[in-house]
Scaffold this active site. Structure first.
Site, PDB file in Angstrom:
ATOM      1  CG  HIS A 280     -11.555  48.547  -3.163  1.00  0.00           C
ATOM      2  ND1 HIS A 280     -12.382  47.592  -3.699  1.00  0.00           N
ATOM      3  CD2 HIS A 280     -12.133  48.975  -2.024  1.00  0.00           C
ATOM      4  CE1 HIS A 280     -13.432  47.463  -2.910  1.00  0.00           C
ATOM      5  NE2 HIS A 280     -13.314  48.289  -1.892  1.00  0.00           N
ATOM      6  CG  ASP A 334     -11.294  53.029   4.695  1.00  0.00           C
ATOM      7  OD1 ASP A 334     -12.314  53.420   5.271  1.00  0.00           O
ATOM      8  OD2 ASP A 334     -11.134  51.860   4.309  1.00  0.00           O
TER       9      ASP A 334
HETATM   10  C1  LIG Z   1      -7.634  46.646   0.057  1.00  0.00           C
HETATM   11  C2  LIG Z   1      -6.562  45.585  -0.212  1.00  0.00           C
HETATM   12  C3  LIG Z   1      -6.565  44.600   0.973  1.00  0.00           C
HETATM   13  C4  LIG Z   1      -6.907  44.844  -1.507  1.00  0.00           C
HETATM   14  O1  LIG Z   1      -6.038  43.769  -1.602  1.00  0.00           O
HETATM   15  P1  LIG Z   1      -6.011  42.748  -2.825  1.00  0.00           P
HETATM   16  O2  LIG Z   1      -7.211  42.882  -3.675  1.00  0.00           O
HETATM   17  O3  LIG Z   1      -5.699  41.412  -2.265  1.00  0.00           O
HETATM   18  O4  LIG Z   1      -4.821  43.302  -3.700  1.00  0.00           O
HETATM   19  P2  LIG Z   1      -3.311  42.879  -3.549  1.00  0.00           P
HETATM   20  O5  LIG Z   1      -2.877  43.007  -2.118  1.00  0.00           O
HETATM   21  O6  LIG Z   1      -3.127  41.558  -4.225  1.00  0.00           O
HETATM   22  O7  LIG Z   1      -2.616  44.016  -4.394  1.00  0.00           O
HETATM   23  C5  LIG Z   1      -2.328  43.931  -5.775  1.00  0.00           C
HETATM   24  C6  LIG Z   1      -0.988  44.632  -6.016  1.00  0.00           C
HETATM   25  O8  LIG Z   1      -1.117  46.022  -5.644  1.00  0.00           O
HETATM   26  C7  LIG Z   1      -0.262  46.316  -4.539  1.00  0.00           C
HETATM   27  N1  LIG Z   1      -1.011  47.092  -3.557  1.00  0.00           N
HETATM   28  C8  LIG Z   1      -2.335  46.973  -3.277  1.00  0.00           C
HETATM   29  N2  LIG Z   1      -2.672  47.846  -2.320  1.00  0.00           N
HETATM   30  C9  LIG Z   1      -1.558  48.506  -1.993  1.00  0.00           C
HETATM   31  C10 LIG Z   1      -1.284  49.518  -1.046  1.00  0.00           C
HETATM   32  N3  LIG Z   1      -2.232  50.017  -0.267  1.00  0.00           N
HETATM   33  N4  LIG Z   1      -0.009  49.964  -0.952  1.00  0.00           N
HETATM   34  C11 LIG Z   1       0.956  49.464  -1.732  1.00  0.00           C
HETATM   35  N5  LIG Z   1       0.757  48.503  -2.651  1.00  0.00           N
HETATM   36  C12 LIG Z   1      -0.499  48.030  -2.772  1.00  0.00           C
HETATM   37  C13 LIG Z   1       0.148  44.967  -3.934  1.00  0.00           C
HETATM   38  O9  LIG Z   1       1.358  45.028  -3.280  1.00  0.00           O
HETATM   39  C14 LIG Z   1       0.133  44.089  -5.143  1.00  0.00           C
HETATM   40  O10 LIG Z   1       1.326  44.320  -5.835  1.00  0.00           O
HETATM   41  P3  LIG Z   1       2.114  43.089  -6.538  1.00  0.00           P
HETATM   42  O11 LIG Z   1       1.150  42.586  -7.588  1.00  0.00           O
HETATM   43  O12 LIG Z   1       3.330  43.723  -7.101  1.00  0.00           O
HETATM   44  O13 LIG Z   1       2.363  42.087  -5.464  1.00  0.00           O
HETATM   45  C15 LIG Z   1      -5.160  46.232  -0.362  1.00  0.00           C
HETATM   46  O14 LIG Z   1      -5.194  47.153  -1.446  1.00  0.00           O
HETATM   47  C16 LIG Z   1      -4.692  46.919   0.914  1.00  0.00           C
HETATM   48  O15 LIG Z   1      -4.157  46.266   1.801  1.00  0.00           O
HETATM   49  N6  LIG Z   1      -4.885  48.269   1.019  1.00  0.00           N
HETATM   50  C17 LIG Z   1      -4.504  48.986   2.205  1.00  0.00           C
HETATM   51  C18 LIG Z   1      -5.564  48.836   3.301  1.00  0.00           C
HETATM   52  C19 LIG Z   1      -6.811  49.606   3.005  1.00  0.00           C
HETATM   53  O16 LIG Z   1      -6.786  50.779   2.657  1.00  0.00           O
HETATM   54  N7  LIG Z   1      -7.955  48.940   3.185  1.00  0.00           N
HETATM   55  C20 LIG Z   1      -9.262  49.530   2.999  1.00  0.00           C
HETATM   56  C21 LIG Z   1      -9.940  48.989   1.805  1.00  0.00           C
HETATM   57  S1  LIG Z   1     -11.441  49.852   1.479  1.00  0.00           S
END
Ligand SMILES: CC(C)(COP(=O)(O)OP(=O)(O)OC[C@H]1O[C@@H](n2cnc3c(N)ncnc32)[C@H](O)[C@@H]1OP(=O)(O)O)[C@@H](O)C(=O)NCCC(=O)NCCS
Length: 399
Positions: A280, A334
């Site tokens: 998140h 979720d």
């Molecule tokens: C919610 C979300 C979009 C947040 O994204 P964000 O704030 O931009 O965070 P980032 O994508 O930059 O993630 C930070 C780090 O954690 C990792 N990470 C974050 N969520 C992850 C996940 N679900 N699975 C694996 N790795 C994850 C990223 O790869 C990143 O690693 P790095 O620094 O080595 O590159 C992201 O966590 C995600 O795509 N989650 C899955 C979808 C989901 O469940 N969405 C519902 C949200 S309520």
């Protein structure tokens, strides 16, 4: 960051030059406040979420969804007469016009229910012109219609898609129970209705999330509430936001058994793929709503038997702990919601529409707040293209 941007602004032009703008740029607007708001508060380090100052745990335990909607929109818990009036107004507006059901009948049954919901909500605005958005009466009637009608739209599409007729709402059932009744034709077990009501509370609002922001941008143009809600529904649909609940269930089915969780995680992480339902932007600990959803799942299992996917989910959470917790990636709302909805008999592609039935409260609370002190959203961008390019006639272009 906003303060920095203000300081950097050229006093004559009130704009940043490109170097200065680049210093303020934050991809995904991470860390940039988009509004001042009194609606909800989140502390992602402590795992704390509160609506209008009241902790989500207290609301889940003691409130109802309709009372929570009132709290979000009007800023305070209602007294009994206010709650009764609000509830009566909602019940009176649950029906949808047959033209809205006709419109949905024309949509392909293989399409996603979120698209049907977005189309139906946009069409609602044609039946209830509400352009004078600053008018308090218009605001109230828009809130009432949208909160009341979203469950009817979702249930009607669910039934029509499988060739059944929509079931009209039943006035003596509360919001969640009536939704389940309109889906199935049977008054639900009170436990199931109560669990769904708590799920709606948990999903009702969540500070400046993507769909709320999208609705807010639309609201800032003084578009009506139906247009605001349909913008937000479109944004909620994506798998990185509300669409993740459906994806989680599909993922758990694919993993199939707890013993496969480690290999699945390793193969996904090796390709750089995200694990759905984890992570998140704001929370760096386990989402407090996921904790409550887990206990709701257990209540349903005690009555109806355990869902085999729950053990798969727990195994994924355990495996993720060693691999992703150091990055602050834990289960979000979720991760467990789909398991709860599935136990209630809701089909996976209706999980996100159920999310929308709840989140409409938050969207509208932000809509009301935004138009009280409106400033149109018009950010800037960092131009990285070329300048002063010549126009070449088509005869002179090679492929
Ligand atoms: C919610 C979300 C979009 C947040 O994204 P964000 O704030 O931009 O965070 P980032 O994508 O930059 O993630 C930070 C780090 O954690 C990792 N990470 C974050 N969520 C992850 C996940 N679900 N699975 C694996 N790795 C994850 C990223 O790869 C990143 O690693 P790095 O620094 O080595 O590159 C992201 O966590 C995600 O795509 N989650 C899955 C979808 C989901 O469940 N969405 C519902 C949200 S309520």
């Amino acid at each position: 960051m906003a303060e920095a941007a203000r300081r950097l602004k050229n006093p004559d032009t009130q704009r940043l030059d490109s170097t200065e703008a680049a210093q303020c740029y934050s991809p995904g607007l991470e860390g940039i406040p988009a509004a001042r708001s009194k609606i909800s508060y989140l502390d992602g380090q402590k795992g704390l979420l509160a609506y209008r100052g009241i902790r989500i745990e207290a609301l889940a335990q003691r409130s109802t969804f309709i009372e929570t909607v009132y709290l979000l929109i009007f800023g305070d818990l209602p007294d009994r007469p206010a709650l009764e009036k609000f509830n009566a107004d909602l019940v009176a507006h649950r029906q949808i016009k047959f033209r809205i059901t006709d419109l949905m009948k024309c949509l392909p049954e293989g399409g996603h229910p979120m698209d049907a919901l977005q189309a139906a909500v946009a069409a609602l605005g044609m039946f209830y012109p509400a352009k004078n958005v600053k008018d308090r009466e218009i605001q109230y009637s828009s809130v009432v219609r949208l909160v009341a009608k979203l469950p009817t739209i979702v249930a009607a599409y669910a039934r029509m898609r499988r060739g059944d007729n929509p079931i009209p709402p039943q006035d003596d059932l509360d919001h969640a129970a009536n939704f389940l009744y309109m889906l199935t034709g049977k008054a639900p077990d009170p436990l199931v209705a109560k669990v769904l009501d708590v799920c709606l509370i948990l999903h009702a609002e969540h500070t400046m999330n993507a769909s709320t922001f999208s609705g807010l941008v639309t609201a800032s143009t003084l578009a009506d509430a139906y247009t605001v809600a349909s913008s937000a529904i479109g944004t909620l649909m994506g798998p990185l936001h509300g669409g993740a609940n459906e994806e989680v269930l599909l993922m758990l089915r694919e993993i199939g058994a707890p013993g496969n969780a480690r290999a699945y995680l390793e193969s996904q992480l090796a390709t750089g793929a995200k694990i759905m339902g984890l992570g998140h932007r704001e929370y760096k600990v386990k989402d407090p709503r996921a904790v409550i959803l887990q206990s709701l799942a257990k209540e349903l299992f005690a009555r109806y038997g355990k869902s085999p996917l729950y053990e798969v989910a727990e195994a994924v959470e355990r495996e993720a702990l060693t691999r992703l917790a150091p990055k602050g990636v834990y289960p979000n709302v979720d991760f467990y919601s789909g398991i709860v909805y599935q136990k209630m008999g809701i089909e996976p592609d209706f999980f996100t529409p159920v999310f929308a039935i709840a989140r409409v409260a938050g969207w509208l609370a932000h809509w009301v707040e935004q138009i009280q002190d409106n400033h149109i959203f018009r950010p800037t961008e960092i131009y990285e293209g070329v300048h002063d390019r010549e126009y070449r006639p088509i005869e002179q272009r090679s492929s």
